[in-house]
Design a protein around this motif. Sequence first.
Motif, PDB file in Angstrom:
ATOM      1  N   ASP A   1       0.830  -1.205   0.000  1.00 39.96           N
ATOM      2  CA  ASP A   1       0.000   0.000   0.000  1.00 39.96           C
ATOM      3  C   ASP A   1       0.863   1.253   0.000  1.00 39.96           C
ATOM      4  O   ASP A   1       0.538   2.233  -0.663  1.00 39.96           O
ATOM      5  CB  ASP A   1      -0.925   0.029   1.221  1.00 39.96           C
ATOM      6  CG  ASP A   1      -2.047  -0.977   1.122  1.00 39.96           C
ATOM      7  OD1 ASP A   1      -2.311  -1.473   0.015  1.00 39.96           O
ATOM      8  OD2 ASP A   1      -2.661  -1.271   2.164  1.00 39.96           O
ATOM      9  N   LEU A   2       1.950   1.222   0.742  1.00 34.71           N
ATOM     10  CA  LEU A   2       2.845   2.366   0.802  1.00 34.71           C
ATOM     11  C   LEU A   2       3.485   2.618  -0.562  1.00 34.71           C
ATOM     12  O   LEU A   2       3.578   3.756  -1.011  1.00 34.71           O
ATOM     13  CB  LEU A   2       3.929   2.146   1.872  1.00 34.71           C
ATOM     14  CG  LEU A   2       4.952   3.270   2.023  1.00 34.71           C
ATOM     15  CD1 LEU A   2       4.256   4.579   2.394  1.00 34.71           C
ATOM     16  CD2 LEU A   2       5.987   2.896   3.066  1.00 34.71           C
ATOM     17  N   ALA A   3       3.898   1.549  -1.239  1.00 31.44           N
ATOM     18  CA  ALA A   3       4.500   1.704  -2.567  1.00 31.44           C
ATOM     19  C   ALA A   3       3.492   2.296  -3.550  1.00 31.44           C
ATOM     20  O   ALA A   3       3.820   3.207  -4.319  1.00 31.44           O
ATOM     21  CB  ALA A   3       5.007   0.351  -3.071  1.00 31.44           C
ATOM     22  N   TRP A   4       2.244   1.801  -3.522  1.00 31.76           N
ATOM     23  CA  TRP A   4       1.199   2.323  -4.402  1.00 31.76           C
ATOM     24  C   TRP A   4       0.948   3.806  -4.088  1.00 31.76           C
ATOM     25  O   TRP A   4       0.862   4.636  -4.985  1.00 31.76           O
ATOM     26  CB  TRP A   4      -0.088   1.520  -4.220  1.00 31.76           C
ATOM     27  CG  TRP A   4      -1.238   2.101  -4.988  1.00 31.76           C
ATOM     28  CD1 TRP A   4      -1.531   1.909  -6.292  1.00 31.76           C
ATOM     29  CD2 TRP A   4      -2.228   3.006  -4.487  1.00 31.76           C
ATOM     30  NE1 TRP A   4      -2.653   2.625  -6.646  1.00 31.76           N
ATOM     31  CE2 TRP A   4      -3.104   3.314  -5.556  1.00 31.76           C
ATOM     32  CE3 TRP A   4      -2.461   3.581  -3.237  1.00 31.76           C
ATOM     33  CZ2 TRP A   4      -4.180   4.169  -5.405  1.00 31.76           C
ATOM     34  CZ3 TRP A   4      -3.541   4.438  -3.094  1.00 31.76           C
ATOM     35  CH2 TRP A   4      -4.387   4.721  -4.170  1.00 31.76           C
TER      36      TRP A   4
ATOM     37  N   VAL B   1       1.355   6.957  -6.656  1.00 39.21           N
ATOM     38  CA  VAL B   1       0.241   7.864  -6.960  1.00 39.21           C
ATOM     39  C   VAL B   1       0.634   9.300  -6.657  1.00 39.21           C
ATOM     40  O   VAL B   1       0.411  10.200  -7.476  1.00 39.21           O
ATOM     41  CB  VAL B   1      -1.033   7.450  -6.181  1.00 39.21           C
ATOM     42  CG1 VAL B   1      -2.089   8.540  -6.243  1.00 39.21           C
ATOM     43  CG2 VAL B   1      -1.581   6.142  -6.712  1.00 39.21           C
ATOM     44  N   ARG B   2       1.234   9.525  -5.512  1.00 41.03           N
ATOM     45  CA  ARG B   2       1.658  10.887  -5.160  1.00 41.03           C
ATOM     46  C   ARG B   2       2.676  11.413  -6.165  1.00 41.03           C
ATOM     47  O   ARG B   2       2.632  12.583  -6.551  1.00 41.03           O
ATOM     48  CB  ARG B   2       2.202  10.941  -3.745  1.00 41.03           C
ATOM     49  CG  ARG B   2       1.092  10.828  -2.716  1.00 41.03           C
ATOM     50  CD  ARG B   2       1.616  11.036  -1.319  1.00 41.03           C
ATOM     51  NE  ARG B   2       1.962  12.428  -1.102  1.00 41.03           N
ATOM     52  CZ  ARG B   2       1.200  13.307  -0.462  1.00 41.03           C
ATOM     53  NH1 ARG B   2       0.032  12.940   0.016  1.00 41.03           N
ATOM     54  NH2 ARG B   2       1.594  14.539  -0.284  1.00 41.03           N
ATOM     55  N   ALA B   3       3.596  10.566  -6.604  1.00 42.04           N
ATOM     56  CA  ALA B   3       4.596  10.993  -7.587  1.00 42.04           C
ATOM     57  C   ALA B   3       3.914  11.415  -8.888  1.00 42.04           C
ATOM     58  O   ALA B   3       4.297  12.414  -9.504  1.00 42.04           O
ATOM     59  CB  ALA B   3       5.610   9.875  -7.828  1.00 42.04           C
ATOM     60  N   GLU B   4       2.903  10.679  -9.305  1.00 43.91           N
ATOM     61  CA  GLU B   4       2.185  11.041 -10.533  1.00 43.91           C
ATOM     62  C   GLU B   4       1.417  12.347 -10.367  1.00 43.91           C
ATOM     63  O   GLU B   4       1.384  13.183 -11.271  1.00 43.91           O
ATOM     64  CB  GLU B   4       1.251   9.912 -10.952  1.00 43.91           C
ATOM     65  CG  GLU B   4       2.032   8.733 -11.484  1.00 43.91           C
ATOM     66  CD  GLU B   4       1.199   7.825 -12.360  1.00 43.91           C
ATOM     67  OE1 GLU B   4       0.188   8.286 -12.922  1.00 43.91           O
ATOM     68  OE2 GLU B   4       1.590   6.660 -12.475  1.00 43.91           O
ATOM     69  N   VAL B   5       0.788  12.530  -9.205  1.00 41.97           N
ATOM     70  CA  VAL B   5       0.057  13.773  -8.936  1.00 41.97           C
ATOM     71  C   VAL B   5       1.025  14.948  -8.940  1.00 41.97           C
ATOM     72  O   VAL B   5       0.759  15.983  -9.560  1.00 41.97           O
ATOM     73  CB  VAL B   5      -0.708  13.680  -7.595  1.00 41.97           C
ATOM     74  CG1 VAL B   5      -1.193  15.043  -7.142  1.00 41.97           C
ATOM     75  CG2 VAL B   5      -1.877  12.713  -7.726  1.00 41.97           C
ATOM     76  N   TYR B   6       2.162  14.800  -8.263  1.00 44.54           N
ATOM     77  CA  TYR B   6       3.142  15.890  -8.238  1.00 44.54           C
ATOM     78  C   TYR B   6       3.690  16.170  -9.632  1.00 44.54           C
ATOM     79  O   TYR B   6       3.959  17.321  -9.982  1.00 44.54           O
ATOM     80  CB  TYR B   6       4.278  15.584  -7.269  1.00 44.54           C
ATOM     81  CG  TYR B   6       3.843  15.538  -5.822  1.00 44.54           C
ATOM     82  CD1 TYR B   6       2.785  16.312  -5.355  1.00 44.54           C
ATOM     83  CD2 TYR B   6       4.486  14.710  -4.910  1.00 44.54           C
ATOM     84  CE1 TYR B   6       2.375  16.263  -4.043  1.00 44.54           C
ATOM     85  CE2 TYR B   6       4.088  14.655  -3.584  1.00 44.54           C
ATOM     86  CZ  TYR B   6       3.038  15.439  -3.150  1.00 44.54           C
ATOM     87  OH  TYR B   6       2.658  15.390  -1.846  1.00 44.54           O
TER      88      TYR B   6
END
Length: 110
Positions: free
Chosen positions: A5-8, A12-17
């Motif tokens: 879950d942490l990796a996902w 996701v946060r990297a894509e949003v940023y």
Amino acid sequence: MDLPDLAWYCEVRAEVYGLLARLFRDPPDERLLAVIRHPDFVREWPVGRGQPDVDRGLERLAAALPAVDPDALRHEFWHLFGTLGPAAAPPWQSVYLDREGALMGEETLR
């Protein structure tokens, strides 16, 4: 939060940023604007749900996007960040913190 879950979550946060960085750097082109306008984009936004400011911002975004004129958006972007003359909202901290509003002034050196 377990490790998968942490990796996902980090992905996701990297894509949003990455998206936010792209929108800060350049106005959206027709292809990106079509993606952002799709109803699922706002409905499935993955970060910050349940926070009143995020939810309110996403609602406003969903309401405003259908009426956005791509040419007007590009013009507003370039005006906002100063490509078409003085910036309406300079993105440099020193402009706001320096007594004289200077770029690369005392505040930058500090």
